[in-house]
Motif scaffolding. Structure first.
Motif, PDB file in Angstrom:
ATOM      1  N   THR A 188       0.877  -1.176   0.000  1.00 53.87           N
ATOM      2  CA  THR A 188       0.000   0.000   0.000  1.00 53.87           C
ATOM      3  C   THR A 188       0.906   1.215   0.000  1.00 53.87           C
ATOM      4  OG1 THR A 188      -0.117  -0.088   2.408  1.00 53.87           O
ATOM      5  CG2 THR A 188      -1.949  -1.070   1.195  1.00 53.87           C
ATOM      6  N   THR A 189       0.741   2.015  -1.021  1.00 53.40           N
ATOM      7  CA  THR A 189       1.607   3.185  -1.193  1.00 53.40           C
ATOM      8  C   THR A 189       0.743   4.424  -1.301  1.00 53.40           C
ATOM      9  OG1 THR A 189       3.059   1.754  -2.488  1.00 53.40           O
ATOM     10  CG2 THR A 189       3.524   4.113  -2.530  1.00 53.40           C
ATOM     11  N   ASP A 190       0.910   5.348  -0.357  1.00 55.28           N
ATOM     12  CA  ASP A 190       0.144   6.588  -0.391  1.00 55.28           C
ATOM     13  C   ASP A 190       0.802   7.637  -1.274  1.00 55.28           C
ATOM     14  OD1 ASP A 190      -1.842   5.632   1.299  1.00 55.28           O
ATOM     15  OD2 ASP A 190      -0.756   6.268   3.095  1.00 55.28           O
ATOM     16  N   ASN A 191       2.110   7.744  -1.176  1.00 59.68           N
ATOM     17  CA  ASN A 191       2.832   8.774  -1.914  1.00 59.68           C
ATOM     18  C   ASN A 191       3.609   8.113  -3.051  1.00 59.68           C
ATOM     19  OD1 ASN A 191       3.593  11.326  -2.479  1.00 59.68           O
ATOM     20  ND2 ASN A 191       4.886  11.615  -0.676  1.00 59.68           N
ATOM     21  N   MET A 192       2.975   8.037  -4.210  1.00 54.26           N
ATOM     22  CA  MET A 192       3.533   7.304  -5.351  1.00 54.26           C
ATOM     23  C   MET A 192       4.605   8.144  -6.060  1.00 54.26           C
ATOM     24  SD  MET A 192       2.781   4.278  -6.604  1.00 54.26           S
ATOM     25  CE  MET A 192       1.145   4.029  -6.028  1.00 54.26           C
ATOM     26  N   PRO A 193       5.817   7.585  -6.265  1.00 51.47           N
ATOM     27  CA  PRO A 193       6.826   8.323  -7.029  1.00 51.47           C
ATOM     28  C   PRO A 193       6.395   8.465  -8.494  1.00 51.47           C
ATOM     29  CG  PRO A 193       7.652   6.148  -6.399  1.00 51.47           C
ATOM     30  CD  PRO A 193       6.289   6.290  -5.796  1.00 51.47           C
ATOM     31  N   ILE A 194       6.609   9.661  -9.047  1.00 53.41           N
ATOM     32  CA  ILE A 194       6.218   9.966 -10.430  1.00 53.41           C
ATOM     33  C   ILE A 194       7.426  10.539 -11.158  1.00 53.41           C
ATOM     34  CG2 ILE A 194       4.729  11.372 -11.919  1.00 53.41           C
ATOM     35  CD1 ILE A 194       2.695  11.405  -9.624  1.00 53.41           C
ATOM     36  N   SER A 195       7.672  10.023 -12.358  1.00 48.62           N
ATOM     37  CA  SER A 195       8.753  10.524 -13.198  1.00 48.62           C
ATOM     38  C   SER A 195       8.193  10.823 -14.585  1.00 48.62           C
ATOM     39  CB  SER A 195       9.857   9.466 -13.291  1.00 48.62           C
ATOM     40  OG  SER A 195      10.757   9.772 -14.326  1.00 48.62           O
ATOM     41  N   ILE A 196       8.522  11.991 -15.110  1.00 46.19           N
ATOM     42  CA  ILE A 196       8.061  12.385 -16.445  1.00 46.19           C
ATOM     43  C   ILE A 196       9.250  12.889 -17.246  1.00 46.19           C
ATOM     44  CG2 ILE A 196       6.601  13.967 -17.771  1.00 46.19           C
ATOM     45  CD1 ILE A 196       4.751  14.117 -15.339  1.00 46.19           C
ATOM     46  N   GLU A 197       9.393  12.356 -18.459  1.00 43.99           N
ATOM     47  CA  GLU A 197      10.425  12.829 -19.376  1.00 43.99           C
ATOM     48  C   GLU A 197       9.773  13.197 -20.698  1.00 43.99           C
ATOM     49  OE1 GLU A 197      13.626  10.066 -19.895  1.00 43.99           O
ATOM     50  OE2 GLU A 197      13.799   9.709 -17.745  1.00 43.99           O
ATOM     51  N   VAL A 198      10.199  14.326 -21.268  1.00 41.96           N
ATOM     52  CA  VAL A 198       9.698  14.761 -22.571  1.00 41.96           C
ATOM     53  C   VAL A 198      10.885  14.878 -23.512  1.00 41.96           C
ATOM     54  CG1 VAL A 198       8.478  16.562 -23.846  1.00 41.96           C
ATOM     55  CG2 VAL A 198       7.822  16.054 -21.493  1.00 41.96           C
ATOM     56  N   GLU A 199      10.790  14.195 -24.646  1.00 44.17           N
ATOM     57  CA  GLU A 199      11.837  14.254 -25.671  1.00 44.17           C
ATOM     58  C   GLU A 199      11.210  14.704 -26.975  1.00 44.17           C
ATOM     59  OE1 GLU A 199      13.406  10.358 -26.160  1.00 44.17           O
ATOM     60  OE2 GLU A 199      13.918  10.120 -24.051  1.00 44.17           O
ATOM     61  N   SER A 200      12.006  15.363 -27.812  1.00 40.64           N
ATOM     62  CA  SER A 200      11.494  15.719 -29.135  1.00 40.64           C
ATOM     63  C   SER A 200      12.576  15.547 -30.188  1.00 40.64           C
ATOM     64  CB  SER A 200      10.955  17.151 -29.149  1.00 40.64           C
ATOM     65  OG  SER A 200      11.931  18.075 -28.771  1.00 40.64           O
ATOM     66  N   GLU A 201      12.149  15.056 -31.340  1.00 31.28           N
ATOM     67  CA  GLU A 201      12.999  14.972 -32.531  1.00 31.28           C
ATOM     68  C   GLU A 201      12.537  16.066 -33.471  1.00 31.28           C
ATOM     69  OE1 GLU A 201      13.249  11.235 -34.644  1.00 31.28           O
ATOM     70  OE2 GLU A 201      13.071  10.158 -32.744  1.00 31.28           O
TER      71      GLU A 201
ATOM     72  N   ILE B 144       8.539  15.231 -33.673  1.00 25.89           N
ATOM     73  CA  ILE B 144       7.852  14.139 -32.992  1.00 25.89           C
ATOM     74  C   ILE B 144       8.175  14.319 -31.519  1.00 25.89           C
ATOM     75  CG2 ILE B 144       7.711  11.652 -32.675  1.00 25.89           C
ATOM     76  CD1 ILE B 144       8.697  11.400 -35.610  1.00 25.89           C
ATOM     77  N   VAL B 145       7.136  14.453 -30.704  1.00 29.78           N
ATOM     78  CA  VAL B 145       7.325  14.650 -29.267  1.00 29.78           C
ATOM     79  C   VAL B 145       6.858  13.389 -28.551  1.00 29.78           C
ATOM     80  CG1 VAL B 145       6.751  16.059 -27.262  1.00 29.78           C
ATOM     81  CG2 VAL B 145       7.021  17.138 -29.495  1.00 29.78           C
ATOM     82  N   LYS B 146       7.684  12.956 -27.596  1.00 29.28           N
ATOM     83  CA  LYS B 146       7.422  11.720 -26.855  1.00 29.28           C
ATOM     84  C   LYS B 146       7.430  12.034 -25.370  1.00 29.28           C
ATOM     85  CE  LYS B 146       9.605   8.064 -28.263  1.00 29.28           C
ATOM     86  NZ  LYS B 146      10.580   6.982 -28.552  1.00 29.28           N
TER      87      LYS B 146
ATOM     88  N   VAL C 259       4.320   5.373 -22.629  1.00 34.34           N
ATOM     89  CA  VAL C 259       4.898   6.319 -23.582  1.00 34.34           C
ATOM     90  C   VAL C 259       3.804   6.707 -24.569  1.00 34.34           C
ATOM     91  CG1 VAL C 259       6.629   6.683 -25.382  1.00 34.34           C
ATOM     92  CG2 VAL C 259       7.204   5.330 -23.356  1.00 34.34           C
ATOM     93  N   ILE C 260       3.634   8.010 -24.765  1.00 38.32           N
ATOM     94  CA  ILE C 260       2.688   8.529 -25.741  1.00 38.32           C
ATOM     95  C   ILE C 260       3.424   9.518 -26.640  1.00 38.32           C
ATOM     96  CG2 ILE C 260       1.818  10.349 -24.208  1.00 38.32           C
ATOM     97  CD1 ILE C 260      -1.000   9.657 -25.484  1.00 38.32           C
ATOM     98  N   VAL C 261       3.082   9.496 -27.923  1.00 38.29           N
ATOM     99  CA  VAL C 261       3.814  10.243 -28.941  1.00 38.29           C
ATOM    100  C   VAL C 261       2.828  11.007 -29.814  1.00 38.29           C
ATOM    101  CG1 VAL C 261       5.368   9.988 -30.925  1.00 38.29           C
ATOM    102  CG2 VAL C 261       5.552   8.426 -29.007  1.00 38.29           C
ATOM    103  N   ALA C 262       3.249  12.180 -30.308  1.00 34.56           N
ATOM    104  CA  ALA C 262       2.428  12.928 -31.270  1.00 34.56           C
ATOM    105  C   ALA C 262       3.336  13.696 -32.224  1.00 34.56           C
ATOM    106  CB  ALA C 262       1.483  13.895 -30.569  1.00 34.56           C
ATOM    107  N   ASP C 263       2.780  14.007 -33.385  1.00 30.93           N
ATOM    108  CA  ASP C 263       3.468  14.831 -34.376  1.00 30.93           C
ATOM    109  C   ASP C 263       3.068  16.281 -34.149  1.00 30.93           C
ATOM    110  OD1 ASP C 263       4.448  12.484 -35.688  1.00 30.93           O
ATOM    111  OD2 ASP C 263       2.463  12.245 -36.586  1.00 30.93           O
TER     112      ASP C 263
END
Length: 127
Positions: free
Chosen positions: A25-38, A47-49, A71-75
Motif C-alpha cells: 500500500t503506497t500513499d505517496n507514489m513516485p512519479i517521473s516524467i520525461e519529454v523528448e522531441s525529434e 515528434i514529441v514523446k 509512452v505517448i507520442v504525437a506529431d
C-alpha cells in the motif's frame, strides 16, 4: 477563434506497462516524467514523446502498489511565429501529451479495483 502557432496530430500510445502489487500500500507514489522531441527544423515539424513512470520497481519486482510505464507520442508542427520551438515543444507538447495519458492511468487503476489515480497538473516550465 485564432489557432495556436503550434499544432499537433495523431497522439498515439507507444507503450503501456501496468502492474499491480496487492501486497503493498503506497500513499505517496513516485512519479517521473520525461519529454523528448525529434525536431526537423527545415520543415518546422517534430515528434514529441512523453514517458510517464508511476511507482517503483526493484530487480523486476514491484515495490509500490502499482507500477505504470507509459509512452505517448504525437506529431507537432509550427509556423514562423514560433522563435524557440524546442522550449515550446517541451512545455506545450508535454502538457498536451500528459492530458492524453492521464485518463488512461486513472482508468487502469480503477479497473484494477483501486481508487483512480488522478495525476496532478505539472509545471513543464520548471522541468
Amino acid at each position: 477563434m485564432e489557432q495556436s502557432n503550434l499544432q499537433f496530430t495523431n497522439p498515439r500510445i507507444e507503450k503501456i506497462d501496468f502492474r499491480v502489487n496487492n501486497e503493498a500500500t503506497t500513499d505517496n507514489m513516485p512519479i517521473s516524467i520525461e519529454v523528448e522531441s525529434e525536431v526537423i527544423s527545415d520543415i518546422k515539424q517534430a515528434i514529441v514523446k512523453l514517458n510517464l513512470v508511476v511507482g517503483e520497481m526493484d530487480d523486476g519486482n514491484i515495490v509500490t502498489s502499482i507500477y505504470f510505464d507509459g509512452v505517448i507520442v504525437a506529431d507537432f508542427q509550427w509556423n514562423d511565429e514560433v522563435k524557440k520551438p524546442d522550449s515550446m515543444l517541451k512545455v506545450s507538447g508535454g502538457t498536451v501529451l500528459l492530458s492524453y495519458i492521464r485518463p488512461i492511468l486513472a482508468s487502469l487503476t480503477m479497473q484494477a479495483g483501486m481508487k483512480p489515480l488522478n495525476l496532478p497538473f505539472v509545471n513543464f516550465t520548471k522541468m
